[in-house]
Design an enzyme around this catalytic site. Sequence first.
Site, PDB file in Angstrom:
ATOM      1  N   GLY A  13     -25.373 -87.906  -4.290  1.00 13.41           N
ATOM      2  CA  GLY A  13     -24.384 -87.488  -5.286  1.00 13.41           C
ATOM      3  C   GLY A  13     -23.917 -86.051  -5.199  1.00 13.41           C
ATOM      4  CG  ASN A  90     -22.478 -92.603  -2.615  1.00 15.77           C
ATOM      5  OD1 ASN A  90     -21.411 -93.073  -2.239  1.00 15.77           O
ATOM      6  ND2 ASN A  90     -22.831 -91.350  -2.346  1.00 15.77           N
ATOM      7  CE1 TYR A 155     -21.026 -96.067   6.995  1.00 12.80           C
ATOM      8  CE2 TYR A 155     -19.096 -97.444   7.399  1.00 12.80           C
ATOM      9  CZ  TYR A 155     -19.785 -96.552   6.601  1.00 12.80           C
ATOM     10  OH  TYR A 155     -19.252 -96.143   5.397  1.00 12.80           O
TER      11      TYR A 155
END
Length: 247
Positions: A13, A90, A155
């Site tokens: 973050g 995330n 990825y």
Amino acid sequence: MNLENKTAIVTGGTRGIGHAIALALSQAGANVAISATNQEKCQEAAEKLSSQTGNQVVGIKANVTHEEEVSSLVSQVKEKWGSIDILVNNAGITKDNLLMRMSLDDWKNVIETNLTSVFLVTKAVIRPMLKQKKGTIINISSGVGVMGNPGQANYAASKGGIISFSKSIAKEYASKGIRCNVVAPGFISTEMTDTLPAEYLEGIAQKTPLRRLGKPEEVAHAVSFLASDLALFITGQVLCVDGGMVM
């Protein structure tokens, strides 16, 4: 999208999309804990976010590929605020290369950071969410996880794995009041994309139906919606925020 009296964890973050997500959740009233591997950057980002919104934001150093550090992260958040209502997985990296040139270390690092971390942090928050009989998990995947991309086998595999993992979690825990959804961004203008050649980015923009790259806050708005009570009947879904790239 009122998130007052709710507590959120956002991994990765301190910058880019994760930072925008933390800002949006805090602006909506949530207490927010951001994590990253660098304590100084984590603390700086948390203080900046808190000053912007006037709400509590804390930075907690954690390598989310290490189970003991994930456990400490979750324990600290629970101790400070008493609950964990929202988890946004995330944290992520890229180590791009063609398959024939991709090293095993580059494969493992991307899978561990992007996918294994989602497993570890989700597993750690499930127990407190079960006790609360509610909670929402939003995992950040990518359009590449839906359609693949040359030079990004590692990825794409990690981000595609996030989608399948999320659907499984959504099915496992829906009856317990826990929702799990995915946001899959397309090409978003961040520090990561700023390092790419301008002509390459212009080519990407022209291939995107809306003819531009996305903004971090546009991804954050989607996350805030899925985290809110406006999305109480939504689980197991993949929301592509990509200007129409994946249709």
